[in-house]
Design a protein around this motif. Structure first.
Motif, PDB file in Angstrom:
ATOM      1  N   ALA A  14       0.868  -1.187   0.000  1.00 33.77           N
ATOM      2  CA  ALA A  14       0.000   0.000   0.000  1.00 33.77           C
ATOM      3  C   ALA A  14       0.898   1.227   0.000  1.00 33.77           C
ATOM      4  O   ALA A  14       1.918   1.259   0.687  1.00 33.77           O
ATOM      5  CB  ALA A  14      -0.917   0.004   1.224  1.00 33.77           C
ATOM      6  N   SER A  15       0.526   2.228  -0.765  1.00 36.70           N
ATOM      7  CA  SER A  15       1.346   3.430  -0.845  1.00 36.70           C
ATOM      8  C   SER A  15       0.509   4.667  -0.559  1.00 36.70           C
ATOM      9  O   SER A  15      -0.715   4.673  -0.741  1.00 36.70           O
ATOM     10  CB  SER A  15       2.000   3.558  -2.226  1.00 36.70           C
ATOM     11  N   SER A  16       1.192   5.702  -0.090  1.00 39.75           N
ATOM     12  CA  SER A  16       0.563   6.999   0.182  1.00 39.75           C
ATOM     13  C   SER A  16       1.369   8.083  -0.511  1.00 39.75           C
ATOM     14  O   SER A  16       2.590   7.952  -0.655  1.00 39.75           O
ATOM     15  CB  SER A  16       0.516   7.277   1.685  1.00 39.75           C
ATOM     16  N   ALA A  17       0.692   9.156  -0.908  1.00 39.05           N
ATOM     17  CA  ALA A  17       1.393  10.234  -1.610  1.00 39.05           C
ATOM     18  C   ALA A  17       0.601  11.531  -1.508  1.00 39.05           C
ATOM     19  O   ALA A  17      -0.619  11.518  -1.300  1.00 39.05           O
ATOM     20  CB  ALA A  17       1.611   9.868  -3.078  1.00 39.05           C
ATOM     21  N   LEU A  18       1.321  12.627  -1.652  1.00 39.77           N
ATOM     22  CA  LEU A  18       0.714  13.939  -1.856  1.00 39.77           C
ATOM     23  C   LEU A  18       1.092  14.409  -3.254  1.00 39.77           C
ATOM     24  O   LEU A  18       2.249  14.264  -3.671  1.00 39.77           O
ATOM     25  CB  LEU A  18       1.223  14.955  -0.824  1.00 39.77           C
ATOM     26  N   HIS A  19       0.114  14.972  -3.969  1.00 41.76           N
ATOM     27  CA  HIS A  19       0.390  15.555  -5.284  1.00 41.76           C
ATOM     28  C   HIS A  19       0.278  17.065  -5.164  1.00 41.76           C
ATOM     29  O   HIS A  19      -0.716  17.592  -4.641  1.00 41.76           O
ATOM     30  CB  HIS A  19      -0.610  15.030  -6.318  1.00 41.76           C
ATOM     31  N   TRP A  20       1.281  17.773  -5.648  1.00 38.20           N
ATOM     32  CA  TRP A  20       1.340  19.227  -5.531  1.00 38.20           C
ATOM     33  C   TRP A  20       2.372  19.758  -6.512  1.00 38.20           C
ATOM     34  O   TRP A  20       3.403  19.143  -6.742  1.00 38.20           O
ATOM     35  CB  TRP A  20       1.715  19.638  -4.096  1.00 38.20           C
ATOM     36  N   GLY A  21       2.086  20.873  -7.120  1.00 37.54           N
ATOM     37  CA  GLY A  21       3.030  21.461  -8.065  1.00 37.54           C
ATOM     38  C   GLY A  21       2.360  22.496  -8.939  1.00 37.54           C
ATOM     39  O   GLY A  21       1.129  22.623  -8.957  1.00 37.54           O
ATOM     40  N   PRO A  22       3.144  23.232  -9.725  1.00 38.26           N
ATOM     41  CA  PRO A  22       2.593  24.303 -10.572  1.00 38.26           C
ATOM     42  C   PRO A  22       1.882  23.802 -11.819  1.00 38.26           C
ATOM     43  O   PRO A  22       1.075  24.516 -12.414  1.00 38.26           O
ATOM     44  CB  PRO A  22       3.833  25.134 -10.930  1.00 38.26           C
ATOM     45  N   ASN A  23       2.185  22.555 -12.257  1.00 36.87           N
ATOM     46  CA  ASN A  23       1.539  21.981 -13.436  1.00 36.87           C
ATOM     47  C   ASN A  23       1.787  20.469 -13.435  1.00 36.87           C
ATOM     48  O   ASN A  23       2.638  19.974 -12.683  1.00 36.87           O
ATOM     49  CB  ASN A  23       2.063  22.627 -14.726  1.00 36.87           C
ATOM     50  N   PRO A  24       1.072  19.702 -14.260  1.00 35.01           N
ATOM     51  CA  PRO A  24       1.254  18.241 -14.261  1.00 35.01           C
ATOM     52  C   PRO A  24       2.673  17.790 -14.565  1.00 35.01           C
ATOM     53  O   PRO A  24       3.124  16.755 -14.061  1.00 35.01           O
ATOM     54  CB  PRO A  24       0.275  17.774 -15.358  1.00 35.01           C
ATOM     55  N   ALA A  25       3.415  18.546 -15.358  1.00 33.80           N
ATOM     56  CA  ALA A  25       4.794  18.166 -15.677  1.00 33.80           C
ATOM     57  C   ALA A  25       5.735  18.377 -14.497  1.00 33.80           C
ATOM     58  O   ALA A  25       6.831  17.809 -14.466  1.00 33.80           O
ATOM     59  CB  ALA A  25       5.285  18.960 -16.887  1.00 33.80           C
ATOM     60  N   ASN A  26       5.326  19.184 -13.543  1.00 32.19           N
ATOM     61  CA  ASN A  26       6.151  19.462 -12.364  1.00 32.19           C
ATOM     62  C   ASN A  26       5.362  19.136 -11.092  1.00 32.19           C
ATOM     63  O   ASN A  26       5.151  19.983 -10.232  1.00 32.19           O
ATOM     64  CB  ASN A  26       6.591  20.929 -12.354  1.00 32.19           C
ATOM     65  N   ASP A  27       4.933  17.899 -11.016  1.00 31.86           N
ATOM     66  CA  ASP A  27       4.224  17.392  -9.842  1.00 31.86           C
ATOM     67  C   ASP A  27       5.260  16.875  -8.843  1.00 31.86           C
ATOM     68  O   ASP A  27       6.075  16.004  -9.164  1.00 31.86           O
ATOM     69  CB  ASP A  27       3.278  16.273 -10.275  1.00 31.86           C
ATOM     70  N   GLY A  28       5.233  17.419  -7.619  1.00 32.04           N
ATOM     71  CA  GLY A  28       6.236  17.035  -6.619  1.00 32.04           C
ATOM     72  C   GLY A  28       5.893  15.789  -5.836  1.00 32.04           C
ATOM     73  O   GLY A  28       6.478  15.544  -4.771  1.00 32.04           O
ATOM     74  N   TRP A  29       5.010  14.933  -6.356  1.00 37.25           N
ATOM     75  CA  TRP A  29       4.542  13.754  -5.619  1.00 37.25           C
ATOM     76  C   TRP A  29       5.687  12.818  -5.218  1.00 37.25           C
ATOM     77  O   TRP A  29       5.646  12.186  -4.162  1.00 37.25           O
ATOM     78  CB  TRP A  29       3.523  12.975  -6.454  1.00 37.25           C
TER      79      TRP A  29
END
Length: 494
Positions: free
Chosen positions: A325-340
């Motif tokens: 099982a994995s957990s993540a946060l997705h955040w960034g200025p655009n889909p190409a620069n997602d800091g997940w």
């Protein structure tokens, strides 16, 4: 072979040296007890008979030491070495073994008469060290417990599905567009894929009617029938066209996706979902949260909280199957620069799989931290401390690939946890396949390629391989709870 020839050389313990005549022992024999037979002379009264025979050899002119190795078994080098000792021990009168009991008082113990005053510190100092160590350990434990943040929470949702699926709380999403991941399922609004049975909620993947994926020029229009939960044509309309040069088909499978947007949302708090995950190749269960309002812009600018994601494949899948099982946060200025990838952690199940039984998947979220856990807050999966802004943590490039300058879209809030400082709602779903890389190409017999226009079609054509693995094609949920945080210095907007 006689004894004289066999023991012709003298070793240590009184044996005759090589070339020397045997000499009778001058030791005075032990007097016999009256009535003792003559053949018992020299016999050890504590022996089992073997040593007695060796002693008789000595008394009859044999070897001197019954415990010595015969000369034939000793290496020649031992006679001229210090280990052999040679004729150095040529005293035939010495006894082979001698012991006595030490009488009380014969052994001197000067340390009991002359006690060193400093001797007591040998005991006192270690005891002091142990006591100090226990005190320090106790203080550290107390300080750690004291420093743990304990918030007050108000229960927002406690759903055990005893009365079915409440439409005032839950919304079924109906779409065919793949939800931005290129998923292969159509999510439905009926009871085939999302239903309550024996007090448990089931989100189940099933097959689409093959005729719909084989019929040329067939159009599935959810806008026309009014069932689509999106207003975008791409999310609501799908086509099948199997003629040469075309690869478009409607989704080959059906499944379910529901959310709490109508009745439950939180801004800082806790969420717990108790569920049993699916078992079957290319199934993709998820428990996650999305912002109620995209205040900072489209995904991922406004954030995403993935409490749990997994794969239905078994444990042999290189990326991890239903044992991970994995957990993540997705955040960034655009889909190409997602800091997940900076906030992504996996946790394996302990000697089992997450599809074998129920587990509680949870998140605790505040202005200062966010962490996910499984079954207990002590078994954390992902922990993110908001001690620096996510913009600084992301280390994003200055410009996009097209040369457009990237601006810090969160700077105006002056909060380190932005975009995770707004209201989020809960989503539960079981996806199938996808073209976003969740299932890596050319791994574990994956029957499609993400960049291929035939991805859905290739998946459908491999049905005979993946369908038999769908032993448990559903996520079964027994309970869902959500709490709103009610204290602290957070921006609670209460």
């Amino acid at each position: 072979m006689d004894n004289e020839h066999s023991y012709s050389r003298e070793g240590y313990y009184g044996r005759p040296a090589a070339g020397m005549a045997s000499v009778a022992s001058t030791a005075v024999p032990t007097p016999q007890r009256p009535g003792t037979p003559n053949d018992s002379v020299g016999r050890n009264p504590f022996s089992d008979g073997v040593e007695s025979q060796a002693s008789n050899r000595t008394a009859n002119g044999g070897n001197g030491n019954p415990f010595a190795s015969p000369s034939a078994s000793r290496p020649p080098s031992s006679f001229d070495s210090s280990s052999g000792l040679g004729a150095r021990f040529d005293d035939r009168s010495q006894r082979f073994f001698h012991s006595r009991r030490v009488r009380k008082g014969e052994v001197e113990k000067p340390w009991t008469k002359n006690v060193d005053p400093k001797e007591k510190w040998v005991t006192i100092i270690p005891i002091i060290g142990i006591v100090l160590g226990l005190c320090v350990s106790g203080f550290l434990v107390w300080d750690g417990i004291r420093s743990v943040v304990k918030h007050n929470y108000e229960l927002v949702l406690d759903e055990s599905f005893s009365n079915g699926l409440d439409p005032n709380i839950w919304k079924k999403e109906v779409q065919v567009g793949g939800y931005g991941n290129g998923e292969f399922q159509r999510t439905t609004g009926g009871d085939e894929n999302v239903f309550v049975e024996n007090g448990h909620l089931f989100i189940k993947a099933t097959l689409e009617d093959d005729a719909l994926t084989q019929r040329d020029f067939y159009k599935m229009d959810l806008l026309a029938d009014g069932t689509c939960t999106s207003d975008k044509p791409f999310d609501c309309i799908a086509y099948t066209n199997n003629t040469n040069g075309n690869s478009s088909i409607v989704p080959p499978v059906k499944s379910g996706r529901i959310n709490t947007l109508p009745g439950a949302k939180i801004k800082y708090g806790r969420v717990e979902v108790t569920a049993k995950l699916p078992a079957g190749d290319w199934l993709w269960p998820a428990i996650w949260m999305m912002p109620v309002d995209n205040k900072y812009g489209p995904w991922p600018q406004s954030g995403e909280i993935d409490i749990m994601e997994s794969r239905g494949n078994d444990y042999t899948h290189p990326q991890g199957g239903n044992n991970i099982a994995s957990s993540a946060l997705h955040w960034g200025p655009n889909p190409a620069n997602d800091g997940w990838w900076r906030t992504n952690v996996k946790r394996p199940a302990l000697h089992t799989t997450y599809s074998a039984g129920f587990n509680t998947f949870g998140v605790e979220w505040s202005q200062k931290y966010l962490f996910t856990y499984i079954n207990s807050r002590l078994l954390q999966v992902l922990y993110v401390n908001f001690d620096q802004s996510l913009w600084d943590r992301g280390n994003f490039p200055i410009v996009n690939s097209n040369g457009t300058r990237i601006q810090d879209i969160w700077k105006k809030t002056n909060r380190l946890n932005t975009p995770f400082d707004e209201y989020f709602y809960l989503i539960l779903n079981v996806a199938v396949g996808g073209t976003n890389g969740w299932f890596q190409d050319n791994v574990n017999g994956k029957p499609w390629l993400d960049n291929s226009p035939n991805a859905k079609k290739d998946f459908r054509d491999a049905k005979n391989k993946w369908l038999p693995t769908w032993s448990q094609p559903q996520m079964e949920i027994s309970r869902v709870r959500m709490w709103q945080q009610k204290d602290g210095d957070e921006e609670l907007d209460l």
